[in-house]
Motif scaffolding. Structure first.
Motif, PDB file in Angstrom:
ATOM      1  N   TRP A  60      -5.658  -7.745   0.440  1.00 24.37           N
ATOM      2  CA  TRP A  60      -5.916  -7.579   1.949  1.00 24.37           C
ATOM      3  C   TRP A  60      -4.938  -7.084   2.606  1.00 24.37           C
ATOM      4  CZ3 TRP A  60      -9.179 -10.051   5.149  1.00 24.37           C
ATOM      5  CH2 TRP A  60      -8.925 -10.411   6.411  1.00 24.37           C
ATOM      6  N   SER A  61      -3.747  -7.160   2.490  1.00 20.86           N
ATOM      7  CA  SER A  61      -2.796  -6.510   3.445  1.00 20.86           C
ATOM      8  C   SER A  61      -2.944  -5.100   3.556  1.00 20.86           C
ATOM      9  CB  SER A  61      -1.363  -6.752   2.978  1.00 20.86           C
ATOM     10  OG  SER A  61      -1.008  -6.391   1.685  1.00 20.86           O
ATOM     11  N   LYS A  62      -3.274  -4.351   2.531  1.00 20.44           N
ATOM     12  CA  LYS A  62      -3.310  -2.707   2.520  1.00 20.44           C
ATOM     13  C   LYS A  62      -4.705  -2.418   2.795  1.00 20.44           C
ATOM     14  CE  LYS A  62       0.422  -2.074  -0.754  1.00 20.44           C
ATOM     15  NZ  LYS A  62       0.997  -1.629  -1.865  1.00 20.44           N
ATOM     16  N   LEU A 102      -6.652  -2.763  -3.351  1.00 24.11           N
ATOM     17  CA  LEU A 102      -5.431  -2.919  -2.547  1.00 24.11           C
ATOM     18  C   LEU A 102      -4.964  -4.047  -2.042  1.00 24.11           C
ATOM     19  CD1 LEU A 102      -7.026   0.253  -0.110  1.00 24.11           C
ATOM     20  CD2 LEU A 102      -5.462   0.455  -1.987  1.00 24.11           C
ATOM     21  N   ASP A 114     -10.160   3.261   4.880  1.00 26.55           N
ATOM     22  CA  ASP A 114     -10.169   3.281   3.563  1.00 26.55           C
ATOM     23  C   ASP A 114     -11.634   2.984   3.111  1.00 26.55           C
ATOM     24  OD1 ASP A 114      -8.876   3.772   0.669  1.00 26.55           O
ATOM     25  OD2 ASP A 114     -10.082   1.539   0.836  1.00 26.55           O
ATOM     26  N   LYS A 152     -11.474  -6.015  10.533  1.00 27.36           N
ATOM     27  CA  LYS A 152     -11.280  -6.203   9.059  1.00 27.36           C
ATOM     28  C   LYS A 152     -11.735  -7.635   8.701  1.00 27.36           C
ATOM     29  CE  LYS A 152      -7.099  -6.398   7.203  1.00 27.36           C
ATOM     30  NZ  LYS A 152      -5.967  -5.974   6.308  1.00 27.36           N
ATOM     31  N   THR A 163      -7.795  -1.059   4.981  1.00 29.05           N
ATOM     32  CA  THR A 163      -8.108  -0.620   6.015  1.00 29.05           C
ATOM     33  C   THR A 163      -9.627  -0.276   6.290  1.00 29.05           C
ATOM     34  OG1 THR A 163      -7.367   1.500   5.625  1.00 29.05           O
ATOM     35  CG2 THR A 163      -5.532   0.035   6.524  1.00 29.05           C
TER      36      THR A 163
END
Length: 208
Positions: free
Chosen positions: A35-37, A33, A42, A61, A39
């Motif tokens: 870093w930005s996506k 995914l 997830d 995170k 969560t």
């Protein structure tokens, strides 16, 4: 009259298996995914745990990813190859191999970038990765001293400064080589780097 017995902890004890699953799931999510996506929800799904389990262990995170990356570097071991030069070459090759892994590359670059604006995260990186891995420098110096390759340490403060400097030189050079310049830290490069490092170490040891 109050009892001197410490109060019993409430809640369930931490599970080492759950922690391992969460950290592995974090590394998988980083690769798939980014870093930005990524969560916590997830990660919890991938690890097969409740999201509240993550929040009981990590504040967010940033902290979770640092610990997931730190676990990779805990795999580093200083091999005993008979000489200080050979030992250094062995551990540097291990370090470069770890940095080449997608989960290490994604995680380390992400948390370092975030740490430029987060003092608490920078401190966690220092404590969880930098300070823990200085053990390799201390072990290498002690082994080389026992072999007679380095003189005994007589100045604790000076020795601590040299330990910091050696770690900075190794970590900085290998990270720059593999992640910034994107060149291989192959055996030829590692041998050349080790020769330069040992020349500097010989001079520094003589000044203690």
């Amino acid at each position: 009259m109050q009892s001197s017995t410490p109060a019993a902890r409430t809640g369930r004890p931490r599970s080492a298996a759950a922690d391992a699953a969460i950290l592995e799931a974090t590394r998988q999510a980083l690769v798939e995914l980014g870093w930005s996506k990524l969560t916590l929800g997830d990660v919890a799904t991938r690890a097969g745990v409740a999201k509240t389990t993550l929040y009981r262990r990590w504040a967010g995170k940033n902290e979770l990813v640092v610990d997931a990356v730190a676990e990779l570097f805990d795999e580093l071991e200083l091999p005993d190859r008979g000489t200080l030069a050979a030992d250094i070459e062995g551990v540097v090759l291990q370090f470069a191999a770890i940095l080449a892994r997608p989960e290490a590359k994604s995680g380390l670059m992400a948390v370092v970038a975030e740490a430029t604006r987060d003092d608490a995260l920078r401190e966690r990186i220092r404590a969880s990765i930098v300070e823990r891995q200085k053990r390799l420098v201390l072990e290498g110096r002690a082994r080389a001293t026992a072999r007679g390759e380095l003189p005994p340490e007589t100045d604790p403060e000076g020795s601590a400064r040299i330990t910091d400097l050696i770690f900075d030189m190794v970590a900085g050079a290998v990270v720059h080589r593999t992640l910034v310049s994107a060149h291989p830290a192959d055996e030829e490069w590692v041998r050349s780097f080790t020769r330069v490092l040992l020349l500097g170490l010989a001079g520094a040891a003589g000044s203690l």
